[in-house]
Design an enzyme around this catalytic site. Structure first.
Site, PDB file in Angstrom:
ATOM      1  N   SER A 152     -10.002  -0.337   7.129  1.00 20.40           N
ATOM      2  CA  SER A 152      -9.359  -0.217   5.815  1.00 20.40           C
ATOM      3  C   SER A 152      -8.661  -1.458   5.289  1.00 20.40           C
ATOM      4  O   SER A 152      -8.169  -1.449   4.153  1.00 20.40           O
ATOM      5  CB  SER A 152      -8.359   0.939   5.832  1.00 20.40           C
TER       6      SER A 152
ATOM      7  N   LYS B  91       0.853  -1.203   0.000  1.00 25.09           N
ATOM      8  CA  LYS B  91       0.000   0.000   0.000  1.00 25.09           C
ATOM      9  C   LYS B  91       0.882   1.243   0.000  1.00 25.09           C
ATOM     10  O   LYS B  91       1.888   1.293   0.727  1.00 25.09           O
ATOM     11  CB  LYS B  91      -0.903  -0.036   1.242  1.00 25.09           C
TER      12      LYS B  91
ATOM     13  N   SER C 183      -9.335   1.936   2.983  1.00 28.35           N
ATOM     14  CA  SER C 183      -8.418   2.670   2.136  1.00 28.35           C
ATOM     15  C   SER C 183      -7.376   1.792   1.448  1.00 28.35           C
ATOM     16  O   SER C 183      -6.651   2.286   0.598  1.00 28.35           O
ATOM     17  CB  SER C 183      -7.698   3.733   2.970  1.00 28.35           C
TER      18      SER C 183
END
Lengths: 447, 69
Positions: free
Chosen positions: A171, A78, A147
């Site tokens: 997330s 990420k 996210s």
């Protein structure tokens, strides 16, 4: 089985036995990315040359003594984790050209274990909740969640076997559920956040998205353990997570939490009841366990703490770059500045008061059981609601989302398990048992 | 700011702070967010806390470091 279908554990084993080449594996995944990325937009940066160079080196060392458990296995990261010499944008225009000088601790640790970093996956801006450009591999008109949007989409679409994510509210588990992958959020403090762009200090966790429970254990094993550079890193030594995920001999005792069923949409609630009944018929013990406070109170607690911490995290940068923040995070930061310190401390006191009551829910059961989310993936104007995942982030308890079926619209449905603090071994063992009982998840038609 | 009040009162006070801090235009843009925040504060304010009650949670991180959560 094609190379892109291999799980991380399967790939590691085949590389160790020299049955497959890390170079061929990386090339197959890069080809898969080339075919699917235009539609899904899961990647912020693809390090084609770096990954191939690392794969060639891994191939040279394959089968040697002392190579790590992730030797030659490609991973996604990420884009809020610092990566030395590779852009880390945090999903923000402000940091679009920022290249860190060092790896975040979780990245350094998976590299030490032999992993190859294929690139950086799309994150929602500062890991908050402005919608990302990434699309859901199961349906391009739906959000992948956030996210950790790119990590979930890339893993589901067979672009990479596993990816690092992070969770402040929901997330990791929410995008995992929306995209039909496994998503693991370990205990607060279990994995260092050093070098990970913060969202809310007292809520931020590092997690893993993968296509099997075993793979989440494999990656957690590499990342877990104390780190003096993170003040919240726990000093308790890591457990044997991989062994736990391979131990499926004991049916778990599960506590079904009806508060969530009442707030889930009809299809999700019915699905979770079916999952509970199925697991019970397979040998699990299922009983009902109620939340000790209302979900509204717990949600209020989480949002108040997060809003103030987000404002504090961004205070200096926001004062200079206000116009470069997107709408949702800008509103949170501006509101966070209005909430008095006394209200924040009041919330933190209640957090302490309510923590033992929430932890008491786990007395007499191995794990809590509930839907991972309240619905299937909604449209792309939102990343969905964190209400079903956020309580466990608030109290730092380890949680995992398992893909447990498909909706009438052929969208993934997820089931969440939650365990006591630092009981990742029990969580992974129970999750692996449930995974086997629930059966395999089909792949999306991502191209 | 007292929390054991109706959320409408808290909302008015937060809006006033928003006007002072960010200006009239931004205060209006923040209305929905401020309404939510006032709701959270009022919900938590229903739980009174005295001098001898719990310390804030995050300040006692040593317990978590030792694995007691």
């Amino acid at each position: 089985m094609t190379l892109i279908e291999l799980t991380a554990a399967q790939a590691a084993e085949k590389i160790r036995r020299r049955e497959i080449s890390p170079v061929e594996l990386v090339e197959a995944l890069l080809n898969r990315i080339e075919a699917t990325e235009p539609a899904l937009e899961a990647w912020e940066t693809i390090d084609r040359e770096g990954a191939l160079a690392a794969a060639r080196e891994a191939e040279r060392q394959a089968g040697m003594e002392g190579v790590g458990p992730l030797h030659g296995v490609p991973l996604g990261v990420k884009d809020i984790f610092f990566t030395a010499s590779m852009r880390t944008t945090s999903g923000s225009a402000i940091f679009k050209d920022f290249v860190p000088e060092y790896d975040a601790t979780p990245v350094a640790r998976v590299r030490e274990a032999g992993a190859i970093i294929l690139g950086k996956t799309v994150t929602v801006e500062f890991a908050h909740h402005d919608p990302p450009r990434t699309r859901n591999p199961w349906n391009r008109e739906r959000t992948p969640g956030g996210s950790s949007s790119g990590s979930a989409a890339a893993v589901a679409a067979r672009m990479v076997p596993a990816a690092l994510g992070s969770q402040t509210g929901g997330s990791v588990l929410r995008p995992a559920s929306y995209c039909g992958t496994v998503g693991l959020k370990p205990t607060y403090g279990r994995v260092s956040r050093y070098g990970v762009t913060p969202n809310s200090w007292s809520l931020d966790h590092v997690g893993v998205l993968a296509r099997s429970v075993e793979d989440t254990a494999l990656v957690l094993q590499a990342m877990a353990g104390p780190d003096p550079r993170d003040a919240t890193s726990a000093s308790v030594p890591a457990g044997n997570y991989l062994e736990a995920a391979r131990r499926k001999d004991r049916a778990p005792r599960l506590g079904l939490v009806p508060d969530y069923l009442e707030r889930a949409d009809e299809e999700m609630a019915a699905h979770c009841r079916e999952v509970a009944a199925h697991l019970e018929s397979a040998g699990a013990e299922v009983r009902e366990v109620a939340l000790p406070q209302s979900l509204e109170e717990l949600t209020a607690l989480r949002f108040l703490i997060a809003t103030v911490e987000v404002a504090a995290v961004h205070s200096a940068t926001f004062s200079v770059h206000r116009e470069q923040y997107s709408r949702a995070i800008r509103e949170i930061i501006e509101t966070g500045h209005l909430i008095p310190a006394s209200a924040y401390m009041h919330a933190q006191q209640l957090r302490r008061r309510w923590r033992p009551r929430v932890e008491a829910m786990l007395e007499g059961v191995d794990c809590l059981l509930m839907p991972s989310v309240n619905n299937t993936a909604p449209g792309p104007s939102t990343t969905g609601s964190s209400a079903f995942q956020a309580v466990w982030s608030l109290f730092g308890l380890p949680s995992i989302s398992l893909p447990s079926g498909l909706s009438r619209e052929r969208l993934p449905l997820g089931t969440q398990l939650v365990a006591p603090s630092f009981e990742e071994e029990g969580l992974l063992s129970a999750a692996a048992w449930c995974e086997e009982a629930l059966g395999p998840m089909p792949a999306p038609d991502a191209e | 700011m007292r929390l054991d009040r109706p959320k409408e009162e808290i909302e008015r006070e937060l809006l006033e702070r928003a006007r002072e801090t960010w200006g009239e235009g931004r205060a209006e843009a923040l209305r929905a967010q401020i309404r939510d925040a006032a709701g959270w504060m009022a919900t938590l304010g229903e739980h009174r806390l005295g001098i001898h009650d719990e310390e804030p949670d995050f300040l006692v991180a040593s317990e978590r470091r030792e694995g007691r959560s």
